[in-house]
Design an enzyme around this catalytic site. Structure first.
Site, PDB file in Angstrom:
ATOM      1  N   THR A  47       0.849  -1.188   0.000  1.00 15.14           N
ATOM      2  CA  THR A  47       0.000   0.000   0.000  1.00 15.14           C
ATOM      3  C   THR A  47       0.889   1.244   0.000  1.00 15.14           C
ATOM      4  OG1 THR A  47      -1.879   1.135   1.007  1.00 15.14           O
ATOM      5  CG2 THR A  47      -0.379   0.009   2.515  1.00 15.14           C
ATOM      6  N   GLU A  48       0.429   2.272  -0.727  1.00 17.56           N
ATOM      7  CA  GLU A  48       1.286   3.412  -1.035  1.00 17.56           C
ATOM      8  C   GLU A  48       1.803   4.151   0.195  1.00 17.56           C
ATOM      9  OE1 GLU A  48      -1.618   2.437  -2.532  1.00 17.56           O
ATOM     10  OE2 GLU A  48      -2.233   4.120  -3.776  1.00 17.56           O
ATOM     11  N   ASN A  49       1.011   4.145   1.276  1.00 19.25           N
ATOM     12  CA  ASN A  49       1.420   4.931   2.437  1.00 19.25           C
ATOM     13  C   ASN A  49       2.505   4.269   3.281  1.00 19.25           C
ATOM     14  OD1 ASN A  49      -0.699   3.112   3.071  1.00 19.25           O
ATOM     15  ND2 ASN A  49      -1.033   4.154   5.003  1.00 19.25           N
ATOM     16  N   SER A  89       8.291   3.834  -0.737  1.00 19.70           N
ATOM     17  CA  SER A  89       7.074   3.188  -1.217  1.00 19.70           C
ATOM     18  C   SER A  89       6.926   3.340  -2.729  1.00 19.70           C
ATOM     19  CB  SER A  89       5.861   3.783  -0.502  1.00 19.70           C
ATOM     20  OG  SER A  89       4.718   3.034  -0.781  1.00 19.70           O
TER      21      SER A  89
END
Lengths: 218, 230
Positions: A47-49, A89
């Site tokens: 996930t990007e975060n 990320s």
């Protein structure tokens, strides 16, 4: 709760994920794909975060206030998870470490152009991480309803909306069909139970190549 | 030798923020957003601010207070999807918004913190997101020039710190914090715990204290830090 046909569409999309992949599931329908993977399935969700190794979503009572996914849902870790900053990320994304991303769409063109971030004058909350996912994941598939709420086709010869990325989409899972994007345009791969080829053709605003064989039904 | 003590009261730290400053704010959603420093900046009252933050939080939380107070007139961000009031301010021209691809925002900040003038990237080429940007060709490929971002002040949230300003983050509260902590002239960190020197192990430091100007210990956390029930 999803309708029966949407649940089947999400379940069908889950079969796109194969053992050992690194996968990013976009906000909305794609996040529900995880519900159709066996608990011990060998896959690494990103996930990007700043997390690889996403575990199950948690209720507010069980949530960790510091642990969310990019859509803001409270998630958990699995043995082997890793946390990292936002630059790391997206280094994962842009350097081609994502085997697959599943994204939502406003429109997909017959060339595989994806529009999913802006409808001028109506919806422009910003592109977030979607552009890099669409442009750089090794394989991009789309999960979407076949038509919008007004019944307009989302699969079009060309998209009139601002694009997220050009020629990035390989395959589209809808509530009517599975469709591949080929050099010659859209190719019908599978149909949903109860949906005819003619139904899919009528709901698609571009030529649809229909193989001369019996297509699987999902 | 002993490392300097950078502990500071919050009002004294934010008093350095001036009208017209550019302020980076850590956080992605609630995790990592320095809610207490943001409230102190509202109380301080500096105006005409440019904010750099991944998102605009949600109504009534985080940097939404600086948008509602009218102190922020410009926002460099990636996504406003959870804050309808921010979108309304943008659509009525009260807030100038510059959208960046999320990883490009991160790299622009990292470049700013690393003393680099700009980065080259192919993200957005062939879409309106590359409109107006300088394009250079290198080894036969086109790249857009993405200028580095620096700020006058960075507001950072850490889980643990020591009195020298070494910082450690937890879980997905890390996000943009370590990048922004390198990219501003004045870096102010709030930490849930500030430890005596030596009690934050050198191997556990995510942001070396050399980047940090002021560190402040949070007392009891306000309700803005807790789990959001949507």
């Amino acid at each position: 709760m999803l309708s029966d046909v949407r649940e089947r569409m999400v379940a069908r999309a889950a079969r796109e994920i194969t053992s050992g992949m690194v996968v990013n599931l976009g906000i909305g329908l794609p996040t529900k794909v995880v519900n159709h993977l066996p608990a011990d399935f060998p896959v690494c969700l990103h996930t990007e975060n700043g997390l690889t190794g996403i575990g199950p979503t948690l209720s507010p009572e069980k949530a960790d206030r510091n642990l969310i996914d990019a859509g803001g849902a409270y998630v958990s870790t699995v043995p082997g998870s890793a946390f990292f900053d936002s630059a790391t990320s997206f280094a994962i994304v842009r350097s081609g470490r994502l085997d697959l991303t599943m994204l939502g769409a406003f429109e997909v063109s017959a060339a595989g152009d994806l529009a999913n971030w802006k409808i001028p004058g109506k919806f422009s909350p910003g592109v977030g991480g979607g552009i890099e996912l669409a442009q750089k994941a090794r394989r991009v598939v789309v999960l979407t309803t076949h038509t919008d709420r007004a019944g307009n086709p989302k699969l079009r010869q060309t998209s009139s909306l601002p694009l997220t990325a050009r020629a990035c989409v390989s395959r589209i899972f809808t509530d009517m069909a599975v469709i591949d994007v080929s050099a010659d345009g859209f190719v019908l791969v599978e149909t949903a139970d109860g949906i005819s080829t003619a139904d899919v053709v009528a709901a698609t605003d571009a030529p649809l190549i229909v193989p001369d064989t019996c297509l699987p039904i999902f | 030798m002993k490392l300097p003590d950078k502990r500071c009261a919050i009002p004294d730290a934010v008093a350095k923020i001036k009208d017209g400053d550019t302020v980076m704010v850590g956080g992605f959603g609630v995790p990592g957003t320095p809610m207490t420093l943001i409230h102190a900046l509202v109380a301080h009252g500096a105006r005409n601010l440019t904010l750099i933050k991944n998102d605009a939080n949600e109504p009534g939380m985080g940097i939404d207070h600086l948008l509602q107070s009218g102190q922020a007139t410009r926002l460099i961000t990636t996504h406003l999807g959870l804050n309808g009031t921010a979108i309304a301010l943008m659509n009525t021209g009260k807030l100038a918004v510059e959208f960046n691809a999320q990883g490009i925002l991160a790299e622009r900040i990292r470049a700013g913190g690393a003393g680099i003038g700009a980065i080259l990237s192919d993200i957005g080429i062939g879409t309106e997101l590359a409109n107006g940007k300088q394009v250079v060709e290198m080894e036969g490929e086109d790249y857009v020039v993405e200028p580095a971002l620096r700020a006058d002040v960075a507001l950072i949230h850490a889980d643990r710190a020591d009195s020298f300003g070494n910082l450690a983050y937890v879980a997905t509260a890390r996000n943009f914090n370590p990048l922004m902590a390198m990219a501003a002239k004045c870096v102010i960190a709030e930490a849930e715990t500030v430890l005596p020197l030596g009690e934050l192990r050198a191997d556990d430091v995510h942001t070396p204290g050399v980047f940090v100007d002021h560190v402040t210990a949070l007392g009891e956390l306000s309700k803005e830090y807790v789990v959001v029930r949507r």
